[in-house]
Enzyme design. Structure first.
Site, PDB file in Angstrom:
ATOM      1  N   HIS A  34      10.177 -49.762 -25.674  1.00 60.29           N
ATOM      2  CA  HIS A  34      11.471 -49.903 -25.016  1.00 60.29           C
ATOM      3  C   HIS A  34      11.501 -48.993 -23.786  1.00 60.29           C
ATOM      4  O   HIS A  34      11.372 -47.777 -23.898  1.00 60.29           O
ATOM      5  CB  HIS A  34      12.600 -49.501 -25.957  1.00 60.29           C
ATOM      6  CG  HIS A  34      12.706 -50.406 -27.152  1.00 60.29           C
ATOM      7  ND1 HIS A  34      13.315 -50.022 -28.328  1.00 60.29           N
ATOM      8  CD2 HIS A  34      12.293 -51.674 -27.347  1.00 60.29           C
ATOM      9  CE1 HIS A  34      13.269 -51.017 -29.192  1.00 60.29           C
ATOM     10  NE2 HIS A  34      12.653 -52.031 -28.619  1.00 60.29           N
ATOM     11  N   ASP A  67      14.895 -52.267 -34.356  1.00 64.27           N
ATOM     12  CA  ASP A  67      14.159 -53.324 -33.672  1.00 64.27           C
ATOM     13  C   ASP A  67      12.748 -53.408 -34.251  1.00 64.27           C
ATOM     14  O   ASP A  67      12.134 -52.395 -34.587  1.00 64.27           O
ATOM     15  CB  ASP A  67      14.079 -53.041 -32.171  1.00 64.27           C
ATOM     16  CG  ASP A  67      13.480 -54.201 -31.397  1.00 64.27           C
ATOM     17  OD1 ASP A  67      13.718 -55.358 -31.788  1.00 64.27           O
ATOM     18  OD2 ASP A  67      12.780 -53.948 -30.399  1.00 64.27           O
ATOM     19  N   SER A  93       9.616 -47.357 -29.830  1.00 55.81           N
ATOM     20  CA  SER A  93      10.753 -47.020 -28.972  1.00 55.81           C
ATOM     21  C   SER A  93      10.727 -45.519 -28.737  1.00 55.81           C
ATOM     22  O   SER A  93       9.708 -44.984 -28.304  1.00 55.81           O
ATOM     23  CB  SER A  93      12.065 -47.490 -29.612  1.00 55.81           C
ATOM     24  OG  SER A  93      13.158 -47.294 -28.724  1.00 55.81           O
TER      25      SER A  93
END
Length: 329
Positions: free
Chosen positions: A34, A126, A7
């Protein structure tokens, strides 16, 4: 199969990893970063320049081949099934689409101990559930050293909740995977990680599962434990790991407080106008009453603004126990 998840700060980390892959890497590589749903992603081009392996945006239905890098597209989950790429617009996971967990979980289910999962730089948590699933299915789990990551949230969460096989700098991960796939061993076995997972319980211990509200759709979130990691999921499919849910609840709380500020300031303005009208009609007692109420609304708005500032300071400063789990500072 090698699956990479990142991310914030992940472009540099992903580039460093793929730069270390040899041209004859005997595995397909799939990467999720992401990215914004509304903007084109240049990640495939960046990784194509960084690696001797060809990299391209993944296409739904294409067959997975060794020695190629498949990159998730914006606003679509990247998953695998029956040796092929699958792109889906299913519910967001941890507020993201694409998200790391769907790729990792489907890879684990499809390829079991033939999967190498890698968590790189990123905020929140995540990828933890997916990495735990890879571990549970016999795959190999590698995490970027939090000290080497631009953002340590995702690596730290993975280390805290999964007994990972190696913790390495991003530049060391590509060569280590090449050695592993050639029949060698990871250079640095991880020790001291994989604490008792969130939501786990000893035999006979009673636990109370939490029910709360989904930040995305307002539905009911129920608590589950998947591969030893706590997950909250609503009936339409939105799912969150704990740190992500805390952050999103903070967003909802702040929005509610700003609504309160706006309502109180509108109330103050209306009461002040009513006071002016009462004075113009010679109704002094009513005017004083409206002015007191207007002053009270103004004070209440100031207090709510103060609460917003406190909330923002708490989210920026953070809880050290959350931002820096044991052993990852």
């Amino acid at each position: 199969m090698v699956v990479l998840g990142a991310s914030a700060g992940g472009v540099d980390a992903l580039s460093a990893v793929v730069r270390g892959f040899p041209a004859d890497l005997p595995a397909a590589v799939l990467a999720v970063l992401h990215v914004s749903a509304s903007a084109p992603s240049l990640l495939a081009q960046i990784l194509d320049r960084a690696s001797v392996l060809p990299a391209a945006a993944a296409q739904d239905g294409e067959r997975l081949e060794p020695g190629r890098i498949y990159v998730a597209q914006p606003d679509l989950h990247l998953t695998v099934a029956d040796g092929h790429v699958r792109l889906t617009a299913e519910a967001r996971v941890n507020g993201h689409r694409p998200a790391v967990d769907p790729l990792f979980s489907t890879a684990a289910e499809a390829h079991g101990d033939g999967v190498v999962g890698v968590i790189l730089s990123g905020m929140r948590d995540d990828g933890t559930v997916g990495l735990a699933r890879i571990k549970a299915c016999g795959g190999t789990t590698i995490v970027q050293d939090p000290a080497d990551a631009h953002y340590e949230g995702m690596p730290a969460s993975a280390i805290e909740n999964v007994a990972v096989d190696a913790i390495l700098a991003a530049s060391e991960i590509g060569p280590a995977i090449a050695v592993l796939l050639a029949g060698g061993r990871l250079p640095t076995p991880a020790t001291g990680n994989g604490h008792d997972p969130l939501g786990s319980a000893t035999a006979g211990e009673q636990t109370t599962r939490l029910t709360t509200v989904c930040p995305d759709c307002g539905g009911v979130l129920t608590e589950h434990t998947e591969s030893g990691v706590m997950v909250f999921r609503c009936h339409v499919g939105h799912s969150y790991t704990p740190n992500t849910l805390l952050d999103l609840q903070g967003n909802v709380t702040e929005a509610a407080l700003w609504t309160a500020v706006r309502t109180l300031e509108d109330r103050q303005a209306l009461l002040a106008r009513m006071a002016d009208m009462a004075e113009a009609r010679g109704r002094e007692r009513s005017a004083q009453h409206f002015r007191r109420q207007a002053d009270l609304a103004d004070e209440q708005a100031d207090r709510v603004r103060g609460a917003i500032s406190e909330l923002a300071r708490g989210r920026i400063g953070g809880d050290p126990a959350v931002l820096h789990p044991q052993g990852t500072r």
